[in-house]
Write a protein that holds these residues in place. Structure first.
Motif, PDB file in Angstrom:
ATOM      1  N   LEU A 137       2.232   4.227   9.145  1.00 35.97           N
ATOM      2  CA  LEU A 137       1.454   3.150   8.543  1.00 35.97           C
ATOM      3  C   LEU A 137       0.745   3.584   7.266  1.00 35.97           C
ATOM      4  CD1 LEU A 137      -0.030   1.584  11.806  1.00 35.97           C
ATOM      5  CD2 LEU A 137       1.919   0.782  10.467  1.00 35.97           C
ATOM      6  N   ASN A 138       0.779   4.901   6.960  1.00 32.29           N
ATOM      7  CA  ASN A 138       0.215   5.368   5.698  1.00 32.29           C
ATOM      8  C   ASN A 138       0.995   4.847   4.504  1.00 32.29           C
ATOM      9  OD1 ASN A 138      -2.020   7.011   6.522  1.00 32.29           O
ATOM     10  ND2 ASN A 138      -0.551   8.505   7.299  1.00 32.29           N
ATOM     11  N   ASN A 169       1.469   1.440  -0.650  1.00 35.15           N
ATOM     12  CA  ASN A 169       0.541   2.271  -1.412  1.00 35.15           C
ATOM     13  C   ASN A 169       1.186   2.781  -2.690  1.00 35.15           C
ATOM     14  OD1 ASN A 169      -2.161   2.666  -0.257  1.00 35.15           O
ATOM     15  ND2 ASN A 169      -1.051   3.300   1.591  1.00 35.15           N
ATOM     16  N   GLU A 170       0.333   3.256  -3.601  1.00 37.03           N
ATOM     17  CA  GLU A 170       0.823   3.813  -4.864  1.00 37.03           C
ATOM     18  C   GLU A 170       1.448   5.186  -4.624  1.00 37.03           C
ATOM     19  OE1 GLU A 170       0.917   2.050  -7.479  1.00 37.03           O
ATOM     20  OE2 GLU A 170      -0.368   0.400  -6.794  1.00 37.03           O
ATOM     21  N   ALA A 171       2.224   5.644  -5.598  1.00 40.60           N
ATOM     22  CA  ALA A 171       2.988   6.887  -5.466  1.00 40.60           C
ATOM     23  C   ALA A 171       2.099   8.102  -5.202  1.00 40.60           C
ATOM     24  CB  ALA A 171       3.828   7.105  -6.728  1.00 40.60           C
ATOM     25  N   ASP A 172       0.943   8.175  -5.873  1.00 39.24           N
ATOM     26  CA  ASP A 172       0.049   9.332  -5.689  1.00 39.24           C
ATOM     27  C   ASP A 172      -0.450   9.429  -4.251  1.00 39.24           C
ATOM     28  OD1 ASP A 172       0.367   9.966  -8.320  1.00 39.24           O
ATOM     29  OD2 ASP A 172      -1.525   9.060  -8.993  1.00 39.24           O
ATOM     30  N   LYS A 192       2.085  12.678   2.222  1.00 39.46           N
ATOM     31  CA  LYS A 192       3.432  13.151   2.551  1.00 39.46           C
ATOM     32  C   LYS A 192       4.251  12.073   3.260  1.00 39.46           C
ATOM     33  CE  LYS A 192       1.930  17.974   2.886  1.00 39.46           C
ATOM     34  NZ  LYS A 192       1.833  19.180   3.735  1.00 39.46           N
ATOM     35  N   VAL A 193       4.145  10.865   2.722  1.00 42.55           N
ATOM     36  CA  VAL A 193       4.898   9.741   3.274  1.00 42.55           C
ATOM     37  C   VAL A 193       6.264   9.700   2.605  1.00 42.55           C
ATOM     38  CG1 VAL A 193       5.015   7.236   3.536  1.00 42.55           C
ATOM     39  CG2 VAL A 193       2.811   8.414   3.715  1.00 42.55           C
ATOM     40  N   LYS A 194       7.302   9.626   3.413  1.00 43.69           N
ATOM     41  CA  LYS A 194       8.659   9.553   2.897  1.00 43.69           C
ATOM     42  C   LYS A 194       9.202   8.141   3.109  1.00 43.69           C
ATOM     43  CE  LYS A 194       9.694  14.444   3.726  1.00 43.69           C
ATOM     44  NZ  LYS A 194      10.603  15.411   4.417  1.00 43.69           N
ATOM     45  N   LEU A 195       9.564   7.501   2.005  1.00 41.50           N
ATOM     46  CA  LEU A 195      10.142   6.160   2.105  1.00 41.50           C
ATOM     47  C   LEU A 195      11.614   6.210   2.473  1.00 41.50           C
ATOM     48  CD1 LEU A 195       8.470   4.358  -0.934  1.00 41.50           C
ATOM     49  CD2 LEU A 195       7.750   4.395   1.450  1.00 41.50           C
TER      50      LEU A 195
END
Length: 418
Positions: free
Chosen positions: A121-122, A166-169, A175-178
């Protein structure tokens, strides 16, 4: 089941039901049809404006547009206006927000696949689900290898999922991987599905990953580890040690007994391995069922994505508004005396219960406000009445004409083409 504002009948059916009250007066029935034909066109015009507003303010966050296309909407798309308009459309369409408690329960439970899904959910600033309509149906699920059990599943008729990434930063920090999802950071994803199980809502999240549940892990590892160690230490290893020692020392051993012991141990290990494989295969089969459910959702149950979802939402919103207006006007028109909001509400809900065997929570406040806004409803000392049908036709025709005043200078609109 929870009573909803949603009216589970189409507008044509409800209009026919109300016209039945004028069966003996054909002119009045025809006038009634004309009135709601013009009202329908007026609400369609309002929906057109809402759609234009949504598309304009969503464009900067639309993942279906290229980065270059989105750059053209910097300073033109306003997130707060988009979100406010979206919530207005959802409210008009009688969608309701799924509370976090219900979402947590859906994440924990699973009716159809019995599979634990992991969702990071991050990835989202906001995630919200809105639902409309529900029903129950019998489904057969596999409980054990050959045993299937029939259970009752509750479904939502429509589900809209809203995901604000969320934004890329931030994604990098957490450490979220799309993964393979074609979604840009900072974009907003909208999807509408039909017939989604209440306890399997997590399956419509695009980043849901199947994981082994605690039960699956215990059934796999406890017999495997303890059974394997026990068999190895009791049968296989002692037999191998005896045979090796005899080989080293040249002493005679009972080859037959050693081989028998070794074979028994290896057979037991084979059976244990088969059991572990079966448990793991059960998990794999659940993943296959999940993949099928996902493909069915994307192919058969998906009703719209991103800006394409607006048309589905606005169509349902427009229809719900019209149905509420039809009902409120008709019941007030047929009443010989002015009614309070509570009295109108009770009459309409009772009509649905006795006539159509449907238990709903009619949104009387919204319906009366709509009548008032288009000039057909009048409130006096908390009691409501509507203007007569002949005057209502003149009023709504004038309202429809004035909606296009700004066009008439350059693009005259003939009454024959309204």
């Amino acid at each position: 089941m929870t009573r909803e504002h949603y009216i589970p009948f189409n507008k044509e059916f409800l209009l026919d039901q109300q016209i039945a009250a004028f069966a003996e007066d054909q002119k009045k029935a025809d006038d009634f049809k004309k009135l709601f034909d013009i009202i329908e066109h007026y609400y369609h015009y309002e929906a057109f404006n809402l759609n234009r507003n949504l598309k304009q303010n969503y464009a900067l966050f639309d993942p279906d547009l290229s980065e270059k296309e989105r750059e053209g909407f910097v300073g033109k798309s306003d997130f707060s206006i988009f979100k406010e308009t979206l919530l207005k459309v959802l409210d008009h369409g009688n969608y309701r927000r799924v509370e976090q408690e219900a979402l947590d329960k859906a994440f924990k439970d699973s009716d159809l696949i019995g599979l634990k899904l992991s969702i990071d959910l991050n990835a989202f600033k906001e995630y919200e689900l809105y639902v409309r309509g529900h029903h129950k149906a019998k489904e057969k699920i596999t409980k054990h290898i050959f045993w299937k059990k029939e259970i009752e599943i509750e479904y939502y008729d429509r589900v809209m999922i809203y995901l604000n990434y969320n934004e890329a930063d931030y994604l990098k920090k957490k450490k979220v991987k799309l993964g393979k999802m074609p979604v840009d950071p900072g974009s907003i994803v909208l999807k509408i599905f039909k017939r989604v199980p209440k306890n399997d809502l997590e399956t419509i999240f695009p980043n849901a990953i199947p994981r082994m549940s605690t039960t699956d892990k215990l059934l796999l590892w406890i017999p495997g580890v303890f059974g394997g160690v026990s068999l190895l230490s009791a049968k296989v290893i002692p037999a191998l040690i005896n045979m090796y020692d005899a080989y080293q020392t040249g002493e005679a051993i009972d080859i037959l007994n050693s081989k028998t012991s070794l074979n028994q141990g290896l057979i037991a290990l084979g059976i244990l391995s088969a059991y572990c494989f079966r448990q793991y295969n059960n998990f794999v089969n659940k993943k296959i069922r999940y993949s099928k459910m996902l493909s069915d959702s994307l192919y058969f149950k998906n009703l719209g994505n991103n800006s394409g979802a607006f048309y589905s939402l606005l169509n349902s919103s427009e229809e719900e508004v019209l149905k509420e207006t039809i009902l409120a006007y008709t019941f007030l028109h047929e009443s010989k005396i002015p009614l309070t909001a509570e009295e109108i509400d009770d009459q309409i809900e009772s009509w649905f219960k006795t006539k159509l065997n449907t238990n709903l929570d009619f949104d009387v406040k919204d319906a009366l406000l709509k009548l008032k806004n288009i000039g057909l409803g009048i409130e006096t000392n908390t009691k409501w009445e509507v203007i007569p049908l002949d005057k209502a036709l003149i009023k709504i025709d004038k309202l429809w004409d004035e909606a296009f005043d700004y066009n008439q200078k350059n693009f005259p609109v003939s009454k024959n083409h309204k």
